[in-house]
Design a protein around this motif. Structure first.
Motif, short mmCIF file in Angstrom:
data_model
loop_
_atom_site.label_atom_id
_atom_site.label_comp_id
_atom_site.label_asym_id
_atom_site.label_seq_id
_atom_site.Cartn_x
_atom_site.Cartn_y
_atom_site.Cartn_z
N UNK A 132 0.83 -1.21 0.00
CA UNK A 132 0.00 0.00 0.00
C UNK A 132 0.86 1.26 0.00
N UNK A 133 0.29 2.32 -0.53
CA UNK A 133 0.96 3.62 -0.62
C UNK A 133 0.15 4.63 0.18
N UNK A 134 0.84 5.52 0.85
CA UNK A 134 0.19 6.53 1.69
C UNK A 134 -0.18 7.77 0.89
N UNK A 135 -1.40 8.27 1.16
CA UNK A 135 -1.85 9.53 0.56
C UNK A 135 -2.48 10.39 1.64
N UNK A 145 -5.41 10.56 6.38
CA UNK A 145 -4.29 9.74 5.93
C UNK A 145 -4.89 8.44 5.41
N UNK A 146 -4.64 8.12 4.15
CA UNK A 146 -5.21 6.92 3.54
C UNK A 146 -4.11 6.07 2.93
N UNK A 147 -4.24 4.76 3.09
CA UNK A 147 -3.29 3.82 2.50
C UNK A 147 -4.04 3.01 1.45
N UNK A 165 -5.87 5.97 -7.01
CA UNK A 165 -5.65 4.92 -8.02
C UNK A 165 -5.45 3.55 -7.38
N UNK A 166 -6.33 3.21 -6.47
CA UNK A 166 -6.26 1.93 -5.78
C UNK A 166 -7.20 1.92 -4.60
N UNK A 167 -7.61 0.74 -4.19
CA UNK A 167 -8.55 0.57 -3.09
C UNK A 167 -7.94 1.05 -1.77
N UNK A 168 -8.68 1.84 -1.02
CA UNK A 168 -8.21 2.31 0.30
C UNK A 168 -8.43 1.20 1.31
N UNK A 169 -7.33 0.71 1.88
CA UNK A 169 -7.40 -0.37 2.86
C UNK A 169 -7.30 0.13 4.30
N UNK A 170 -6.82 1.36 4.47
CA UNK A 170 -6.73 1.92 5.82
C UNK A 170 -6.86 3.43 5.71
N UNK A 180 -10.49 3.46 9.89
CA UNK A 180 -11.00 2.31 9.16
C UNK A 180 -9.81 1.44 8.78
N UNK A 181 -9.88 0.16 9.12
CA UNK A 181 -8.77 -0.76 8.83
C UNK A 181 -9.33 -2.02 8.18
#
Length: 255
Positions: A132-135, A145-147, A165-170, A180-181
């Motif tokens: 995952x990438x942090x945004x 803060x979203x990963x 550009x990807x599903x937020x998992x956290x 949310x995790x």
């Protein structure tokens, strides 16, 4: 380094259509943590099918965590269990629908599609087995803060968080009041996405009311209820204005 990372993000976005053709649907289970005055956690599910997602908060799973002692003389009525909450995001229609209440009545509400301006960083970590990438992004008064997982290029996430550009998992706000995790990701289709959304909760309206009008109507209801209370009770009643503390602190139309 910045150019390379930008190229990586563009590749993730370009691969979204090809990926979606093979895996157009997914179900994600999150643990939702609310660090409020009565801290609690619950299970929330995100159902995705094409350009549409439905976020389902299962209030029957809610449990209290490390509850803070209330001030002396303050009591909270448990009341009846809250109905599950549903929120639908349709990216093609640029529409968000959800349910909310005024005076014990449920309403179908339509919100404007939130175009969150995200800043993608170079920070990475693994979540639920995915890189995952942090945004970082701002939405209605809170910094988030979203990963997100580029390998799952669905531009969705929990609640109203979307557009990466990807599903937020956290995701968590900067005060860590709301979190949310993701705990499980499965590429399965659920009928709830194609179901008539207006049938999920019994409401007083079938045509959605704009969110701004709904908030104004709720404020008017609160004002009228206070005036009625003043008329029934002898003496002076002081109304204390409580500052916003929910997921949204400030709205787009407020100056």
């Amino acid at each position: 380094m910045k150019l390379l990372f930008s190229f990586f993000v563009l590749l993730a976005g370009a691969g979204c259509n090809a990926y979606a053709q093979q895996n157009a649907a997914a179900t994600i289970e999150y643990t939702e943590i609310n660090n409020t005055d009565l801290p609690n956690k619950l299970t929330a599910l995100l159902y995705i099918d094409g350009n549409v997602s439905v976020f389902h908060e299962k209030f029957s799973t809610k449990t209290e965590i490390d509850a803070k002692p209330l001030p002396e003389g303050v009591f909270v009525s448990k009341g009846r269990p809250a109905e599950d909450a549903y929120l639908k995001t349709d990216r093609a229609k640029k529409q968000i629908l959800f349910f909310d209440g005024i005076g014990g009545n449920n309403y179908l509400v339509e919100d404007a599609f939130g175009n969150i301006k995200w800043t993608i960083t170079s920070d990475t970590k693994q979540l639920a087995g995915y890189n995952c990438v942090k945004a970082i992004g701002s939405y209605r008064g809170r910094e988030w803060e979203a990963w997100f997982a580029p390998d799952i290029p669905f531009p969705f996430g929990p609640w109203k968080l979307n557009g990466l550009p990807g599903l937020i998992l956290e995701a968590r706000d900067d005060t860590k009041r709301f979190e949310f995790v993701a705990v499980k990701v499965s590429f399965t289709q659920d009928a709830i996405v194609s179901k008539d959304f207006t049938t999920l909760v019994r409401t007083t309206n079938k045509k959605p009311v704009p969110y701004r009008k709904f908030l104004a109507d709720r404020e008017e209801y609160s004002d009228n209820a206070f005036k009625e209370l003043q008329q029934k009770i002898t003496g002076t009643i002081t109304r204390t204005e409580v500052p916003p503390s929910g997921l949204e602190l400030k709205y787009d139309w407020e100056q």
